[in-house]
Design an enzyme around this catalytic site. Structure first.
Site, short mmCIF file in Angstrom:
data_model
loop_
_atom_site.label_atom_id
_atom_site.label_comp_id
_atom_site.label_asym_id
_atom_site.label_seq_id
_atom_site.Cartn_x
_atom_site.Cartn_y
_atom_site.Cartn_z
N ASP A 26 -8.79 -15.10 -58.63
CA ASP A 26 -8.22 -16.30 -58.03
C ASP A 26 -9.12 -17.48 -58.38
OD1 ASP A 26 -6.55 -14.42 -56.95
OD2 ASP A 26 -7.14 -14.77 -54.86
N ASP A 83 5.35 -11.63 -49.94
CA ASP A 83 4.35 -11.44 -48.89
C ASP A 83 5.08 -11.12 -47.59
OD1 ASP A 83 2.42 -12.15 -50.76
OD2 ASP A 83 2.53 -14.27 -50.22
#
Length: 249
Positions: free
Chosen positions: A11, A133
Site C-alpha cells: 500500500d 469489503d
C-alpha cells in the site's frame, strides 16, 4: 499456472510503503520509501503476482502516483494488480498503459454498478477484479461496505455478486473488514461459503493473515489468492515460508 496463491501486497502513500489499520488514514504505519526494491525482493523470493494499492489516489485523484506505479511495474518482473480510488475508464486506461495486469475496482462496484458492469463488457472479465469489503450481519448474511468502510451495509454480498455474474465477472477480492490489519486470521468460513456458492469465480482472500497457520487454515477453502501485507512487512513471516507452507506448493 500458479503453484501457490500467496500474493504480497504493498500500500503506497506519497511514495511510501504504509499500512492502514482497518482502512483508517489516521492509523497509519510507515515501512519505508523504496517500494520498487521491495517489489523486486518479493519477485526474487518467488512471488508470482503483486498487489498494489494507491492510497494517495484513493484519497485524492489528483495525487495518483502514476509515475511511481509505471516505474515500479517496469522494474518488477511480476504481473501487478492495482487499485485505489478507480473512478473512471480513464483511470483504468492509464493503469493498463502503465503495465498493470489487472485493475481492482472497489467502492464504485457498490455505488455505480451499471458503470462497472459496462467496464466488464469493455475490458473483459480477466482485466478487472471487484474488491468487496464485507461485514457479517446478525441475520447470517454478509453486507458490503465502501468509501473506506464508512458507507454502505445495505446490500448483501450474494446479491451484489449475482448482479455482476451476467456481465462477465471472473475475479473478486473479498475482505472481512473486521479482520483487516488485526493479524488474527482470515475468515475461512466466508471463503468456503463463497467458493461453494460461486465455484466458477477466482476468489482472493484478504485481511487478517498474521502467521503461517493462518495461511494453512485456508487450504480447502477454494481461494485462488491470499493477499498478505502487514505480516510480511512486520517480519512475522517471510515470503519463502509462506510459499512453502501452502499445501499445494
Amino acid at each position: 499456472m500458479n503453484t501457490t496463491p500467496i500474493i504480497p501486497a504493498l500500500d503506497l502513500i506519497d511514495g511510501q510503503i504504509v499500512r492502514l489499520y482497518q482502512g483508517d488514514y489516521n492509523r497509519q504505519t510507515d515501512y519505508g520509501a523504496d517500494p520498487i526494491a521491495r517489489a523486486q525482493q518479493y519477485a526474487a523470493e518467488g512471488a508470482e503476482r503483486l498487489h498494489l494499492v494507491d492510497l494517495s489516489g484513493a484519497r485524492d485523484p489528483a495525487a495518483r502516483q502514476t509515475a511511481l506505479i509505471t516505474h515500479l511495474i517496469a522494474a518488477c518482473p511480476l504481473p501487478v494488480q492495482i487499485g485505489g480510488g478507480i473512478r473512471s475508464s480513464a483511470d483504468i486506461d492509464a493503469l493498463l498503459t502503465a503495465g498493470a495486469a489487472r485493475i481492482v475496482i472497489g467502492s464504485l462496484a457498490v455505488k455505480a454498478p451499471a458503470t462497472v458492469q459496462n467496464w466488464l463488457a469493455t475490458y473483459g472479465g480477466d482485466r478487472l477484479i471487484l474488491a468487496l469489503d464485507v461485514h457479517p450481519g446478525a441475520d447470517g448474511h454478509y453486507y458490503v461496505a465502501h468509501n473506506a468502510w464508512q458507507e454502505g451495509g445495505q446490500q448483501t454480498l450474494s446479491d451484489l455478486i449475482t448482479a455482476y455474474q451476467p456481465h462477465g465477472l471472473r475475479h473478486i477480492l473479498c475482505t472481512d473488514i473486521s479482520r483487516d490489519g488485526t493479524l488474527q486470521g482470515a475468515n475461512t468460513a466466508l471463503y468456503r461459503e463463497l467458493h461453494t456458492a460461486y465455484p466458477e469465480l477466482n476468489i482472493q482472500a484478504s485481511g487478517g493473515i498474521g502467521s503461517l497457520d493462518h495461511i494453512r487454515a485456508l487450504d480447502g477453502s477454494g481461494v485462488s489468492g491470499i493477499i498478505t501485507g502487514r505480516a510480511l512487512l512486520d517480519g512475522r513471516i517471510t515470503l519463502k515460508e509462506a510459499l512453502t507452507c501452502w499445501p499445494n506448493a
